[in-house]
Design a protein around this motif. Structure first.
Motif, short mmCIF file in Angstrom:
data_model
loop_
_atom_site.label_atom_id
_atom_site.label_comp_id
_atom_site.label_asym_id
_atom_site.label_seq_id
_atom_site.Cartn_x
_atom_site.Cartn_y
_atom_site.Cartn_z
N PHE A 32 43.77 -26.09 -54.77
CA PHE A 32 44.58 -26.08 -55.97
C PHE A 32 46.07 -25.97 -55.64
CE2 PHE A 32 40.46 -24.21 -57.22
CZ PHE A 32 40.05 -25.20 -58.11
N ILE A 33 46.87 -26.50 -56.58
CA ILE A 33 48.33 -26.52 -56.41
C ILE A 33 48.88 -25.10 -56.27
CG2 ILE A 33 50.50 -27.02 -57.59
CD1 ILE A 33 49.18 -29.51 -58.75
N ALA A 34 48.45 -24.20 -57.15
CA ALA A 34 48.99 -22.83 -57.12
C ALA A 34 48.74 -22.17 -55.77
CB ALA A 34 48.37 -22.00 -58.24
N THR A 35 47.57 -22.42 -55.20
CA THR A 35 47.26 -21.85 -53.88
C THR A 35 48.18 -22.42 -52.82
OG1 THR A 35 44.94 -21.58 -54.52
CG2 THR A 35 45.46 -21.53 -52.16
N ILE A 70 55.08 -28.60 -48.23
CA ILE A 70 54.01 -28.46 -49.21
C ILE A 70 53.86 -29.78 -49.95
CG2 ILE A 70 53.16 -27.15 -51.19
CD1 ILE A 70 55.17 -24.93 -50.37
N VAL A 71 52.66 -30.34 -49.93
CA VAL A 71 52.40 -31.62 -50.59
C VAL A 71 51.22 -31.43 -51.54
CG1 VAL A 71 51.71 -34.01 -50.28
CG2 VAL A 71 53.26 -32.96 -48.65
N THR A 72 51.46 -31.67 -52.84
CA THR A 72 50.41 -31.53 -53.86
C THR A 72 50.49 -32.71 -54.82
OG1 THR A 72 51.75 -30.34 -55.49
CG2 THR A 72 50.74 -29.03 -53.73
N GLY A 73 49.60 -32.68 -55.80
CA GLY A 73 49.58 -33.73 -56.80
C GLY A 73 50.77 -33.73 -57.72
N ARG A 74 51.66 -32.73 -57.60
CA ARG A 74 52.89 -32.77 -58.40
C ARG A 74 53.80 -33.92 -57.94
NH1 ARG A 74 53.12 -28.02 -61.33
NH2 ARG A 74 52.40 -26.10 -60.31
N LEU A 75 53.62 -34.37 -56.71
CA LEU A 75 54.46 -35.42 -56.15
C LEU A 75 53.81 -36.78 -56.35
CD1 LEU A 75 55.37 -33.76 -52.72
CD2 LEU A 75 56.63 -33.62 -54.87
N THR A 76 54.63 -37.81 -56.48
CA THR A 76 54.10 -39.18 -56.50
C THR A 76 53.64 -39.55 -55.09
OG1 THR A 76 56.23 -40.20 -55.95
CG2 THR A 76 55.77 -39.78 -58.30
N PRO A 77 52.81 -40.58 -54.95
CA PRO A 77 52.39 -40.98 -53.60
C PRO A 77 53.58 -41.27 -52.67
CG PRO A 77 50.98 -42.03 -55.22
CD PRO A 77 52.06 -41.32 -55.99
N GLU A 78 54.64 -41.88 -53.20
CA GLU A 78 55.81 -42.18 -52.37
C GLU A 78 56.49 -40.89 -51.91
OE1 GLU A 78 55.22 -43.43 -55.33
OE2 GLU A 78 54.86 -45.58 -54.97
N GLU A 79 56.58 -39.90 -52.83
CA GLU A 79 57.21 -38.63 -52.48
C GLU A 79 56.37 -37.86 -51.46
OE1 GLU A 79 59.53 -37.66 -56.71
OE2 GLU A 79 57.43 -37.09 -56.44
#
Length: 926
Positions: free
Chosen positions: A480-483, A502-511
């Motif tokens: 999970f993102i929070a973790t 830190i890479v999570t789903g908050r970022l776009t694939p390019e980011e």
């Protein structure tokens, strides 16, 4: 009078300059490349519109004023070899490759060459190199003229990676087609023209074709070759997958369209989905083999022509001699014990969830949502207090959508992995729950503020300390993102000098890709990621260890995580993976018991990682039973029926299917060792890693930007290049100083310089073009002739650097006329008219250092006499060219025999050959 017809390889004069004729589909259009130019300079000439008719031309030999030193001769020979892109050998793509394929990676290419229409399912294991295998086929089909356009369909997070791989490894410039970029690509196009018609090579995001109108447009203008990556994401019953499957059905309906399906998990346990996948290859394969034993044997033989599936044991233990390809994988479990308030949070949330479940009553939907809500909340609690607090807060939102909850509970992703790392809302609450929920949220938030006391965090810090002391570069995967975000903060405190990303789903694939790429220059790096990076994104150049901070509930997800670093191209000899779990955690224990340990036992028994059975009811029941038992809540009465027993049966079926699959689809018919000698011969002729390193070192010295030694590494200063080359490099995003290497699979942080790397290609093309067109060069050109003394000969020897042109005439399922070129040499001893040395043996005379120089008058005299002898050499050159044509024809025949193909290729020289360079070598003392 009929107009003169020109064939590929002919030299012509038009518009005041000389050109080489290239293949053209229209007799009225002449496709030509400047005699001194590259493929990028090709033009099409409408014969009827030319005021001055096109006429035959002849290549001019070197002139006396084009003299150069031995170094210039060496450079010209290598530049010519490295700049030619139309190889004459059986693997037409050899001259375009920026990677040296392994023997086993040639098998899908050889399978494709024998199919009249290429329909392949490439189901090799994670990390074996499916992208390389598919790229080889695409490049080869382009170079054979079998296709002009292609598209790659893939999940959005893989688009940029595909574009980069095609460019760096296969010399193909493809355009990324995503929802965000489509409008800019379409800007300026005629209304009737699709962007898939305007851009011949595209990588298309699956999210782009969600809309019906876009799918219709793609189907209408679809290229003749389609590569589908993560093909399992397009097969299934969910709405998104159903739409993609409908599109693929429309594409395969064109019986002439070539299709490559790539997946590491072709069989998810859903027989119907597997049948649909096979049906995309041919409708005859759907439904499996039927009938008697002979019918089943014929079915298996035919399917084996279209389906290749190898696991690592198949490659490492079956005579491929590829043990060095993959690192040693060290696996370790690290447990921790929940204590104090951290254990209490687990117990309180479990009691809360079971109370909600009891109130759900007998209604099946309410009960199912209650079970899923329990499992989802316990997943978050087991992940971290931060994830628990987020999920408990989200529960206030009352999300009770089955379609939204099921993928989170069971780690389903439809192959997209874009929003699966959000903490779920789980169900609507009522007033009597409000007080308890508020207490739980406060408790989770308070524990999140005490991360330093968290037993799970403490165990991770211990694991990381050991890994970093051993020089490992770890990736920590969270659910999970929070973790992930809370862990990232703690790791930055623990290692303030390290680069923690830190890479999570908050970022776009390019980011996401950009954030990972920024770690390249860091000596000490740690990546914390959710499963948005667990599929498709390759991390082997930057990392060599994986820590499973959270258990995935889908066993193939663990394999996918580890496959990001444990894959083809990993330079570290050892890859480590560590799984962290709570030994007294009810949720971790349930997942280990019901899912992960059973999947691991099957993997050890069969060598195949199987996915979790597609039985959400059975998995739910088994997990709930295990959760209640381990949480000491077995006194609660829930009727689970036979669901749990049914799940055990499905696990047993999965093991039997895995064993049968490995036996059924093992690829043993093709023998790459029959073809590998020819492949290596062609790479040597075109220039492999040794020749690229030698050329690059000399060329950079010639243009005033030499390589710099930095310990064991070499640095190239791109900003020091001549302006013409620097502009070409900057257009490809290359600038500044880079650490470089020439062998395949360089060390992390080192850029691989192969023959198609923009730096090498720009240097080779610029130097070769400048020698052939001295007035158009961006810097002082290389000369084309020279003379010196050498110990390499015992009599005067005249060495001719040649460019041989060939017509490749294919017959069989296709009839095509192609152009091929080869850089080679012929050496004549004394005044003899017969060649003494040919090919690479002749060119090798350029390498021994000169034993002495000649004065300018002597050099001019020797070159002039050699020029006068050219006419007497022409019969020997023609004989050598014919012999090369025969040898190359036999090479093609050997390949088609090895691939059991029906196409024949005749290689015919185009004469006279081009004399690019003349070098007179005199024995020492003469």
């Amino acid at each position: 009078m009929d107009a003169v017809r020109f064939s590929p390889g002919d030299l012509v004069e038009v518009r005041g300059r000389e050109w080489v004729v290239l293949p053209s589909p229209d007799d009225d259009i002449l496709n030509v490349r400047p005699l001194s130019g590259s493929e990028a300079d090709a033009q099409r000439i409408a014969l009827a519109l030319e005021a001055i008719p096109v006429r035959p031309a002849r290549f001019s030999p070197p002139q006396l004023d084009q003299r150069d030193t031995q170094d210039g001769g060496r450079l010209l020979a290598d530049a010519l070899r490295l700049s030619l892109r139309r190889g004459a050998g059986p693997f037409r793509s050899a001259a375009h490759l920026g990677v040296e394929p392994r023997a086993y990676q040639l098998v899908p290419l050889m399978m494709a060459l024998k199919l009249p229409v290429v329909r392949l399912l490439i189901a090799d294991d994670v990390g074996i190199g499916k992208t390389i295998e598919a790229g080889l086929i695409v490049r080869e089909m382009l170079d054979r003229g079998l296709i002009d356009r292609f598209s790659v369909l893939c999940p959005p997070h893989l688009v940029e990676q595909w574009v980069g791989e095609l460019s760096e490894k296969f010399d193909i410039d493809a355009v990324a087609v995503t929802s965000a970029r489509a409008r800019s690509l379409e800007r300026g196009l005629p209304a009737a023209q699709s962007l898939f018609e305007a851009y011949p090579h595209t990588v298309v995001s699956l999210d782009y074709i969600k809309a019906d109108s876009r799918r219709d447009e793609f189907a209408r203008a679809c290229p003749s070759l389609v590569v589908v990556d993560e093909a399992h994401a397009c097969i299934g019953g969910e709405r998104g997958r159903h739409q993609r499957f409908e599109l693929l059905e429309r594409l395969v309906a064109d019986e002439k369209r070539h299709i490559l399906l790539l997946t590491a998990t072709p069989h998810s346990g859903d027989e119907a989905a597997f049948d649909r996948l096979l049906g995309l290859i041919s409708p005859d394969f759907a439904g499996g083999a039927r009938g008697d034993g002979n019918t089943r044997v014929r079915y298996a033989r035919r399917l084996a022509q279209h389906y290749v599936q190898r696991r690592r044991p198949d490659i490492m233990e079956s005579g491929w001699n590829e043990k060095r390809t993959f690192p040693i994988h060290q696996v370790k479990d690290e447990s921790f014990s929940l204590t104090g308030d951290f254990a209490a949070l687990h117990d309180r949330v479990l009691d809360y969830c079971l109370a909600v479940t009891q109130r759900a009553g007998a209604d099946q939907r309410s009960r199912r949502l209650a079970f899923w809500g329990t499992l989802a909340l316990m997943r978050c609690v087991g992940s971290s207090p931060a994830a628990a607090a987020s999920a408990l807060r989200n529960r206030l939102g009352g999300v009770a959508d089955e379609e939204a909850m099921q993928p989170v509970v069971f780690d389903e992703d439809e192959g997209l992995l874009d929003q699966g790392d959000l903490e779920p809302g789980t169900a609507t609450i009522n007033a009597e729950e409000w007080a308890e929920l508020g207490k739980l949220i406060a408790m989770a938030q308070a524990l999140d503020a005490r991360r330093a006391e968290d037993p799970k965090v403490a165990r991770l810090l211990k694991v990381l300390k050991e890994l970093l002391q051993d020089g490992a570069r770890p990736v920590i995967f969270c659910r999970f993102i929070a973790t992930a975000e809370s862990l990232g903060e703690e790791l930055r405190k623990a290692w303030p000098k390290a680069d923690v990303a830190i890479v999570t789903g908050r970022l776009t694939p390019e980011e996401r890709r950009a954030r990972v790429d920024r770690l390249e220059g860091s000596e000490s790096r740690i990546l914390v990621a959710t499963d948005c990076l667990s599929e498709g994104v390759n991390l082997q150049s930057l990392f060599d260890a994986v820590v499973h901070y959270d258990l995935s509930w889908n066993p193939t997800r663990h394999q996918q995580r580890e496959g990001r670093v444990d894959r083809f191209g990993q330079q570290s000899p050892i890859v480590r993976s560590v799984t962290i779990f709570g030994e007294n955690s009810a949720i971790d224990g349930a997942v280990l018991q019901v899912i992960l340990r059973k999947a691991e036992a099957i993997r050890k028994a069969t060598g195949i990682a199987v996915p979790m059975p597609e039985d959400s009811e059975g998995v739910t029941a088994a997990l709930m039973q295990a959760l209640m038992f381990r949480g000491h809540r077995e006194q609660l009465a829930f009727d689970f029926g036979l669901s749990s027993e049914r799940l055990d049966s499905k696990w047993r079926d999965a093991e039997e299917n895995a064993k049968a699959s490995r036996a059924r689809y093992a690829q043993g018919a093709l023998k790459p060792e029959e073809v590998l000698p020819e492949w290596r011969q062609m790479r040597a002729l075109n220039g492999g890693p040794t020749e690229v390193a030698r050329f690059t070192d000399r060329a950079l010295k010639r243009v005033g930007a030499p390589l710099e030694k930095a310990g064991q590494l070499q640095l190239v200063h791109l900003d020091a290049m001549p302006d013409a080359i620097k502009e070409r490099l900057e257009a490809r995003g290359l600038r500044g100083t880079r650490r470089v290497g020439f062998q395949d699979d360089p060390a992390p942080g080192v850029t691989h310089l192969g023959r198609v790397h923009p730096l090498v290609a720009s240097l080779a093309e610029s130097l070769a073009e400048g020698a052939l067109d001295p007035d158009g060069g961006a810097f002082p050109p290389l000369g084309r002739c020279g003379a010196w003394r050498t110990r390499a000969v015992n009599q005067m020897t005249t060495l001719l650097l040649l460019r041989l042109r060939f017509k490749l005439i294919t017959s069989g399922r296709t009839n095509r006329l192609l152009l091929a070129e080869e850089a080679t040499g012929v050496a004549f001893g004394g005044m003899a008219a017969e060649a003494g040395l040919t090919g690479l043996s002749a060119l090798a005379l350029l390498e021994p250092e000169a034993a002495g120089n000649l004065d300018e008058q002597a050099i001019a005299r020797q070159i002039q006499r050699a020029r006068e002898r050219l006419a007497t050499y022409e019969p020997a050159i023609a004989t050598f060219a014919a012999e090369r044509g025969t040898v190359l024809s036999e090479d093609h025949l050997r390949l088609t025999e090895a691939a059991r193909g029906g196409v024949t290729v005749e290689v015919v020289p185009v004469l006279p050959a081009d004399v690019i360079g003349i070098y007179v070598l005199l024995p020492e003392g003469e």
